[in-house]
Design a protein around this motif. Structure first.
Motif, short mmCIF file in Angstrom:
data_model
loop_
_atom_site.label_atom_id
_atom_site.label_comp_id
_atom_site.label_asym_id
_atom_site.label_seq_id
_atom_site.Cartn_x
_atom_site.Cartn_y
_atom_site.Cartn_z
N GLY A 18 0.82 -1.21 0.00
CA GLY A 18 0.00 0.00 0.00
C GLY A 18 0.85 1.26 0.00
O GLY A 18 0.56 2.22 -0.72
N ASN A 19 1.91 1.26 0.82
CA ASN A 19 2.85 2.39 0.81
C ASN A 19 3.50 2.55 -0.56
O ASN A 19 3.62 3.65 -1.10
CB ASN A 19 3.95 2.19 1.85
CG ASN A 19 3.45 1.93 3.25
OD1 ASN A 19 3.91 1.01 3.92
ND2 ASN A 19 2.50 2.71 3.70
N LEU A 232 -6.77 -2.90 -0.13
CA LEU A 232 -7.50 -3.52 0.96
C LEU A 232 -7.31 -5.03 0.95
O LEU A 232 -7.18 -5.65 -0.12
CB LEU A 232 -9.00 -3.22 0.84
CG LEU A 232 -9.41 -1.75 0.71
CD1 LEU A 232 -10.92 -1.65 0.53
CD2 LEU A 232 -8.95 -0.94 1.91
N SER A 233 -7.30 -5.63 2.13
CA SER A 233 -7.27 -7.08 2.23
C SER A 233 -8.67 -7.63 1.92
O SER A 233 -9.63 -6.87 1.80
CB SER A 233 -6.84 -7.51 3.64
OG SER A 233 -7.79 -7.07 4.59
N ALA A 234 -8.77 -8.94 1.83
CA ALA A 234 -10.04 -9.56 1.46
C ALA A 234 -11.15 -9.25 2.45
O ALA A 234 -12.34 -9.22 2.09
CB ALA A 234 -9.86 -11.07 1.32
N ARG A 238 -7.62 -1.96 5.47
CA ARG A 238 -6.53 -1.30 4.77
C ARG A 238 -5.23 -1.98 5.15
O ARG A 238 -5.03 -2.37 6.31
CB ARG A 238 -6.48 0.17 5.19
CG ARG A 238 -5.51 1.01 4.38
CD ARG A 238 -5.58 2.45 4.82
NE ARG A 238 -5.04 2.63 6.16
CZ ARG A 238 -5.19 3.72 6.89
NH1 ARG A 238 -5.89 4.73 6.43
NH2 ARG A 238 -4.65 3.82 8.08
N LEU A 239 -4.35 -2.21 4.18
CA LEU A 239 -3.07 -2.83 4.48
C LEU A 239 -2.33 -1.99 5.53
O LEU A 239 -2.37 -0.76 5.50
CB LEU A 239 -2.21 -2.95 3.22
CG LEU A 239 -2.77 -3.76 2.05
CD1 LEU A 239 -1.69 -3.99 1.01
CD2 LEU A 239 -3.37 -5.08 2.51
N SER A 240 -1.64 -2.66 6.47
CA SER A 240 -0.99 -1.93 7.55
C SER A 240 0.38 -2.52 7.86
O SER A 240 0.62 -3.71 7.67
CB SER A 240 -1.85 -1.96 8.82
OG SER A 240 -1.84 -3.24 9.42
N LYS A 241 1.26 -1.67 8.37
CA LYS A 241 2.58 -2.12 8.80
C LYS A 241 2.45 -3.01 10.03
O LYS A 241 3.18 -3.98 10.20
CB LYS A 241 3.46 -0.91 9.13
CG LYS A 241 3.79 -0.03 7.94
CD LYS A 241 4.55 1.21 8.37
CE LYS A 241 4.78 2.15 7.21
NZ LYS A 241 5.38 3.43 7.64
N ARG A 242 1.52 -2.63 10.90
CA ARG A 242 1.36 -3.37 12.15
C ARG A 242 1.05 -4.85 11.90
O ARG A 242 1.57 -5.73 12.58
CB ARG A 242 0.22 -2.74 12.98
CG ARG A 242 -0.02 -3.42 14.32
CD ARG A 242 -1.23 -2.79 14.99
NE ARG A 242 -2.41 -2.92 14.15
CZ ARG A 242 -3.50 -2.16 14.29
NH1 ARG A 242 -3.53 -1.21 15.19
NH2 ARG A 242 -4.54 -2.35 13.50
N GLU A 294 -11.20 3.78 -7.46
CA GLU A 294 -11.79 3.07 -6.34
C GLU A 294 -10.74 2.23 -5.62
O GLU A 294 -9.74 1.82 -6.20
CB GLU A 294 -12.92 2.14 -6.81
CG GLU A 294 -14.03 2.84 -7.59
CD GLU A 294 -13.64 3.09 -9.06
OE1 GLU A 294 -12.68 2.44 -9.54
OE2 GLU A 294 -14.29 3.92 -9.71
N ASP A 295 -10.99 1.97 -4.33
CA ASP A 295 -10.09 1.12 -3.55
C ASP A 295 -10.00 -0.26 -4.19
O ASP A 295 -10.93 -0.73 -4.85
CB ASP A 295 -10.58 1.01 -2.11
CG ASP A 295 -10.45 2.32 -1.35
OD1 ASP A 295 -9.73 3.21 -1.83
OD2 ASP A 295 -11.08 2.45 -0.29
#
Length: 302
Positions: A18-19, A232-234, A238-242, A294-295
């Motif tokens: 995502g980044n 976005l994941s399924a 939102r995709l995240s570093k965490r 769109e996302d």
């Protein structure tokens, strides 16, 4: 005039796709027109960010071929510039100290449009000098906003409007612990670097009217904005570093830079198949009209 863009990540962990999606589009936008790209580390929050993350991020961008121009900037080293801007606003009588606790804010304020951003009710705006003197905690500093609608046309998301008083309220420029916040820092830094276009994730779209208002107060030009779709994941996250979603450290073990760039280009709508491609050929055929609005839902395993 050739464009000046920037990629401004927060070095709080390893980058994910995502980044990189936003980084690639920012890079392509300026490079396709012979422009300049600035790399800035948004490391104001020293509790969350680390120099080693910034070093890894820089090496990851180099590995992918997403080179930048000029020396890398770090917000953590620019407090004096933010202080100067805050003083200008203070001299105009536009800021005031706020002593509200987090608990009070959450108990009286309603979240904006179902988000976690709370609309401030102006509680501390009209405190008397005596009331302020009686407070036993250091204040944050808020910018007083008018009942005014800010309207602009985003390169990807189209016409966007927000009423500052109704949709965000007076917002913080400096926290009670002395840390300057994103809204002020990003405006000061973009102006200082001569940034003419901002390409970033759609999650930051709602912050743009606040930044445009600050630009008008400080006499800064307003860049052109393009807020790109989120990956976005399924399950809709939102995709995240965490959560280490599509962490570049993991992906780089099984994919080449050209394969990663090709997949990002495919998701963006810049090529018809998920196949490896090089940055130079992608740059020469780049067209904002082809980029999706769109996302985008992606499979989050490598």
């Amino acid at each position: 005039m050739k464009p000046v863009g920037r990629f401004a990540p927060t070095p709080s962990g390893r980058m994910h796709m995502g980044n990189l999606f936003a980084a690639l589009l920012a890079w392509l936008s300026v490079r396709s027109r012979g422009g300049t790209l600035i790399l800035r580390m948004e490391d104001l929050d020293t509790q969350r960010t680390k120099p080693e993350y910034a070093d890894t991020l820089r090496r990851d961008l180099e590995w992918l071929g997403l080179y930048w121009d000029k020396e890398m900037q770090c917000q953590s080293q620019r407090d004096s510039h933010y202080e100067e801007a805050l003083n200008i606003l203070g001299a105009k009588g536009l800021i005031y100290p706020c002593y509200c606790s987090r608990n009070r804010l959450h108990s009286v304020a309603a979240p904006h449009l179902g988000e976690s951003t709370f609309v401030y009710d102006g509680h501390c705006r009209n405190l008397t000098a005596g009331e302020r003197q009686a407070m036993d905690r250091p204040p944050a500093w808020r910018l007083e906003v008018p009942d005014k609608e800010i309207v602009f046309r985003d390169r990807l998301q189209g016409l966007y409007r927000e009423n500052l008083a109704r949709d965000c309220g007076d917002f913080i420029l400096r926290r009670s612990d002395g840390m300057f916040v994103y809204q002020l820092a990003v405006v000061v830094d973009d102006a200082a670097a001569g940034v003419t276009e901002v390409v970033r994730g759609r999650d930051l779209l709602s912050s743009t009217p606040r930044q445009m208002y600050l630009q008008s107060l400080l006499g800064y030009p307003t860049p052109e904005y393009g807020h790109v779709p989120l990956l976005l994941s399924a399950d809709g996250r939102r995709l995240s570093k965490r959560d280490r979603d599509m962490d570049l450290g993991l992906l780089s073990r099984t994919m080449t830079p050209e394969e990663i760039v090709g997949r990002l280009a495919y998701w963006a709508g810049l090529q018809e198949r998920d196949e490896a491609t090089d940055l130079q050929s992608l740059m020469h055929r780049f067209d904002w009209n082809r980029v999706r609005r769109e996302d985008i839902t992606v499979i989050t395993n490598p």
